[in-house]
Scaffold this motif. Structure first.
Motif, PDB file in Angstrom:
ATOM      1  N   ASN A  27       1.828  65.785  61.758  1.00 43.29           N
ATOM      2  CA  ASN A  27       3.338  65.961  61.532  1.00 43.29           C
ATOM      3  C   ASN A  27       3.921  66.406  60.447  1.00 43.29           C
ATOM      4  OD1 ASN A  27       6.124  64.944  61.167  1.00 43.29           O
ATOM      5  ND2 ASN A  27       5.791  63.893  63.117  1.00 43.29           N
ATOM      6  N   LEU A  28       3.487  65.902  59.026  1.00 40.66           N
ATOM      7  CA  LEU A  28       3.775  66.491  57.989  1.00 40.66           C
ATOM      8  C   LEU A  28       3.291  67.605  57.675  1.00 40.66           C
ATOM      9  CD1 LEU A  28       3.433  63.156  56.207  1.00 40.66           C
ATOM     10  CD2 LEU A  28       5.474  64.200  56.889  1.00 40.66           C
ATOM     11  N   ALA A  30       2.991  70.264  59.720  1.00 43.78           N
ATOM     12  CA  ALA A  30       3.609  71.057  60.474  1.00 43.78           C
ATOM     13  C   ALA A  30       5.024  71.329  59.752  1.00 43.78           C
ATOM     14  CB  ALA A  30       3.881  70.595  61.756  1.00 43.78           C
ATOM     15  N   LYS A  31       5.399  70.447  59.077  1.00 41.56           N
ATOM     16  CA  LYS A  31       6.576  70.795  58.494  1.00 41.56           C
ATOM     17  C   LYS A  31       6.477  71.323  56.736  1.00 41.56           C
ATOM     18  CE  LYS A  31       8.646  66.220  60.054  1.00 41.56           C
ATOM     19  NZ  LYS A  31       9.608  66.835  61.007  1.00 41.56           N
ATOM     20  N   ASP A 163       7.461  60.300  65.475  1.00 43.45           N
ATOM     21  CA  ASP A 163       8.432  61.526  65.356  1.00 43.45           C
ATOM     22  C   ASP A 163       9.780  61.074  64.846  1.00 43.45           C
ATOM     23  OD1 ASP A 163       6.190  62.858  66.020  1.00 43.45           O
ATOM     24  OD2 ASP A 163       6.884  63.306  67.920  1.00 43.45           O
ATOM     25  N   SER A 167      11.283  62.347  61.529  1.00 46.11           N
ATOM     26  CA  SER A 167      12.314  63.763  61.807  1.00 46.11           C
ATOM     27  C   SER A 167      13.044  63.998  60.452  1.00 46.11           C
ATOM     28  CB  SER A 167      13.192  63.247  63.004  1.00 46.11           C
ATOM     29  OG  SER A 167      13.947  62.175  62.611  1.00 46.11           O
ATOM     30  N   THR A 168      13.474  63.198  59.577  1.00 48.59           N
ATOM     31  CA  THR A 168      14.261  63.696  58.483  1.00 48.59           C
ATOM     32  C   THR A 168      13.598  64.318  57.214  1.00 48.59           C
ATOM     33  OG1 THR A 168      14.256  61.370  57.573  1.00 48.59           O
ATOM     34  CG2 THR A 168      16.011  61.899  59.179  1.00 48.59           C
ATOM     35  N   SER A 170      11.298  66.808  55.390  1.00 47.62           N
ATOM     36  CA  SER A 170      11.071  68.175  55.200  1.00 47.62           C
ATOM     37  C   SER A 170      10.136  68.528  54.120  1.00 47.62           C
ATOM     38  CB  SER A 170      12.259  68.976  55.163  1.00 47.62           C
ATOM     39  OG  SER A 170      12.664  69.067  54.191  1.00 47.62           O
ATOM     40  N   GLY A 171       9.753  69.669  54.284  1.00 44.24           N
ATOM     41  CA  GLY A 171       8.703  70.199  53.314  1.00 44.24           C
ATOM     42  C   GLY A 171       9.523  70.664  52.244  1.00 44.24           C
TER      43      GLY A 171
END
Length: 176
Positions: A27-28, A30-31, A163, A167-168, A170-171
């Motif tokens: 998940n991380l 992918a960001k 998720d 969701s909040t 970001s990279g």
């Protein structure tokens, strides 16, 4: 680049907790977040038990935590609390080692009965270490994680919970 460190306080890489860890890591990633994992049980046991701050192996992992923007603490719940394995590592973190970091407590347990274990046992310890941004704890029942050939799969309820919490994230670093 934003960095995340996942600290797995389980006692085996073949446990369902690893399936949760891998899902969060994916998940991380992918960001656009750089992810690294610490398997605490693979660190030198004597250094953990004796709180050997001079251990090169331990010091290297503490540096990784210090460099991270996001810290995810993963643990199975045993006897209503997080593991002693995780506790031995947490005890070696600097007094304000989580200050300014986004912190995520994540647990897996045998039943919903231990849902509040993160709230009353882990979150207070993390706040003492300077964590002021502790996101909503994620609790997953082990029946929501299945072993499949080559890994694990999580059911929709578990993935939706993860998720939603992440969701909040970001990279992109704030202020960079």
């Amino acid at each position: 680049m934003t960095k995340a460190i996942l600290i797995n306080g389980g006692n085996s890489v073949s446990s369902r907790l690893t399936g949760v860890e891998q899902y969060i890591a994916n998940n991380l990633t992918a960001k656009g977040i750089e992810v690294e994992t610490i398997q605490v049980h693979q660190l030198p046991a004597e250094d953990l038990i004796t709180a050997n701050y001079k251990s090169e192996a331990i010091a290297a992992e503490i540096v990784k935590v210090g460099a991270a923007d996001i810290v995810v603490f993963l643990t199975p719940i045993y006897k209503g609390s997080y593991t002693g394995i995780l506790k031995t590592f947490i005890d070696l973190l600097p007094q304000k080692g989580l200050e300014g970091k986004q912190v995520f407590p994540v647990a897996i347990g045998g039943s919903i009965a231990h849902l509040l274990a993160l709230e009353y046992s882990l979150k207070p310890v993390l706040s003492i270490l300077g964590a002021t941004n502790i996101d909503c704890p994620i609790y997953i029942v082990d029946s929501q994680v299945a072993r499949i050939e080559g890994g694990f799969t999580l059911d929709e309820t578990a993935t939706a919970r993860i998720d939603n919490v992440f969701s909040t994230v970001s990279g992109v670093k704030v202020g960079v």
